[in-house]
Scaffold this motif. Structure first.
Motif, PDB file in Angstrom:
ATOM      1  N   LEU A 123       3.856 -11.964  18.244  1.00 53.69           N
ATOM      2  CA  LEU A 123       5.370 -11.146  17.426  1.00 53.69           C
ATOM      3  C   LEU A 123       4.959 -10.884  15.388  1.00 53.69           C
ATOM      4  N   VAL A 124       3.999 -12.031  14.933  1.00 55.96           N
ATOM      5  CA  VAL A 124       3.457 -12.439  13.806  1.00 55.96           C
ATOM      6  C   VAL A 124       2.498 -11.345  13.940  1.00 55.96           C
ATOM      7  N   LEU A 125       1.632 -10.983  14.096  1.00 58.81           N
ATOM      8  CA  LEU A 125       0.868 -10.267  14.052  1.00 58.81           C
ATOM      9  C   LEU A 125       1.566  -8.606  13.825  1.00 58.81           C
ATOM     10  N   LEU A 126       1.954  -8.094  15.166  1.00 59.61           N
ATOM     11  CA  LEU A 126       3.184  -6.827  14.674  1.00 59.61           C
ATOM     12  C   LEU A 126       4.089  -6.573  13.650  1.00 59.61           C
ATOM     13  N   LEU A 127       4.746  -7.475  13.011  1.00 58.23           N
ATOM     14  CA  LEU A 127       5.289  -7.909  11.852  1.00 58.23           C
ATOM     15  C   LEU A 127       4.893  -7.849  10.559  1.00 58.23           C
ATOM     16  N   PHE A 128       3.811  -7.909  10.622  1.00 62.62           N
ATOM     17  CA  PHE A 128       2.481  -8.147   9.626  1.00 62.62           C
ATOM     18  C   PHE A 128       2.207  -6.792   9.565  1.00 62.62           C
ATOM     19  N   LEU A 129       1.622  -6.002  10.929  1.00 64.24           N
ATOM     20  CA  LEU A 129       1.038  -4.810  11.546  1.00 64.24           C
ATOM     21  C   LEU A 129       2.238  -3.611  11.099  1.00 64.24           C
ATOM     22  N   LEU A 130       3.672  -3.811  10.841  1.00 61.70           N
ATOM     23  CA  LEU A 130       4.620  -2.615  11.268  1.00 61.70           C
ATOM     24  C   LEU A 130       5.011  -2.983   9.479  1.00 61.70           C
ATOM     25  N   PHE A 131       4.812  -4.180   8.539  1.00 62.82           N
ATOM     26  CA  PHE A 131       4.789  -4.091   7.646  1.00 62.82           C
ATOM     27  C   PHE A 131       3.703  -3.595   6.418  1.00 62.82           C
ATOM     28  N   GLY A 132       2.979  -3.104   7.323  1.00 63.75           N
ATOM     29  CA  GLY A 132       1.487  -2.891   6.504  1.00 63.75           C
ATOM     30  C   GLY A 132       1.492  -1.147   6.573  1.00 63.75           C
ATOM     31  N   LEU A 133       2.384  -1.025   7.756  1.00 56.47           N
ATOM     32  CA  LEU A 133       1.904   0.905   7.624  1.00 56.47           C
ATOM     33  C   LEU A 133       3.357   1.647   7.102  1.00 56.47           C
ATOM     34  N   ALA A 134       4.913   0.557   7.310  1.00 56.52           N
ATOM     35  CA  ALA A 134       5.064   1.017   6.162  1.00 56.52           C
ATOM     36  C   ALA A 134       5.695   0.655   4.655  1.00 56.52           C
ATOM     37  N   THR A 135       4.715   0.375   4.431  1.00 57.98           N
ATOM     38  CA  THR A 135       4.100  -0.253   2.472  1.00 57.98           C
ATOM     39  C   THR A 135       3.004   1.061   2.427  1.00 57.98           C
ATOM     40  N   LEU A 136       2.452   1.562   3.325  1.00 55.02           N
ATOM     41  CA  LEU A 136       1.690   2.783   2.904  1.00 55.02           C
ATOM     42  C   LEU A 136       2.762   4.026   3.065  1.00 55.02           C
ATOM     43  N   ALA A 137       3.254   3.938   3.895  1.00 54.88           N
ATOM     44  CA  ALA A 137       3.587   5.424   3.870  1.00 54.88           C
ATOM     45  C   ALA A 137       5.052   5.109   3.027  1.00 54.88           C
ATOM     46  N   PHE A 138       5.402   4.251   2.720  1.00 58.33           N
ATOM     47  CA  PHE A 138       6.351   4.260   1.448  1.00 58.33           C
ATOM     48  C   PHE A 138       5.419   4.998   0.131  1.00 58.33           C
ATOM     49  N   THR A 139       4.773   4.100  -0.228  1.00 57.79           N
ATOM     50  CA  THR A 139       3.092   4.596  -1.265  1.00 57.79           C
ATOM     51  C   THR A 139       3.342   6.235  -1.052  1.00 57.79           C
ATOM     52  N   LEU A 140       2.619   6.598  -0.045  1.00 57.27           N
ATOM     53  CA  LEU A 140       2.514   8.459  -0.115  1.00 57.27           C
ATOM     54  C   LEU A 140       3.640   8.569   0.001  1.00 57.27           C
ATOM     55  N   ALA A 141       5.246   8.442   0.712  1.00 57.72           N
ATOM     56  CA  ALA A 141       5.912   9.268   0.427  1.00 57.72           C
ATOM     57  C   ALA A 141       6.151   9.115  -1.857  1.00 57.72           C
ATOM     58  N   MET A 142       6.201   8.266  -2.399  1.00 55.35           N
ATOM     59  CA  MET A 142       6.677   8.354  -3.605  1.00 55.35           C
ATOM     60  C   MET A 142       4.964   9.064  -3.905  1.00 55.35           C
TER      61      MET A 142
END
Length: 122
Positions: free
Chosen positions: A1-20
């Motif tokens: 679960l820890v790995l999943l949390l960090f993986l999704l956080f990394g993907l969401a952050t990259l998508a956020f910066t891409l949208a910005m």
């Protein structure tokens, strides 16, 4: 679960910066304002603390704030820390427990990724 949390956080952050990225025409301005906006979005976390611990209520406000990747991650990490602090640990069986469970943070991180990728594509 820890790995999943960090993986999704990394993907969401990259998508956020891409949208910005399209919001800025000047790279220097983007380099200054982008991290500042991301940092300010993470400071919303202090509104959900009572005595240094995550409050149990305000589920609607937490859900709205979780549309920002940093907030969804902080709320999920806090839930995980509460389980670890009580010597239980979070498992697949307890991932759905609580008023704003860890599964909600994981779902919001996945939603954030899709939402910001769609915004970036548009």
């Amino acid at each position: 679960l820890v790995l999943l949390l960090f993986l999704l956080f990394g993907l969401a952050t990259l998508a956020f910066t891409l949208a910005m990225a399209p919001l800025f025409s000047n790279a220097r301005l983007a380099a200054l304002v982008g991290p500042l906006l991301y940092f300010l979005s993470s400071q919303l976390y202090s509104f959900f603390l009572e005595g240094g611990e995550l409050s149990d209520g305000q589920v609607g406000a937490k859900a709205l704030a979780s549309l920002l990747p940093a907030m969804a991650f902080y709320l999920g990490a806090s839930q995980m820390a509460q389980y670890e602090g009580s010597q239980q640990g979070v498992t697949w069986g307890s991932v759905h427990e609580g008023p704003f469970p860890l599964s909600a943070s994981l779902a919001f991180l996945a939603l954030d990724t899709l939402l910001y990728l769609a915004l970036a594509y548009y």
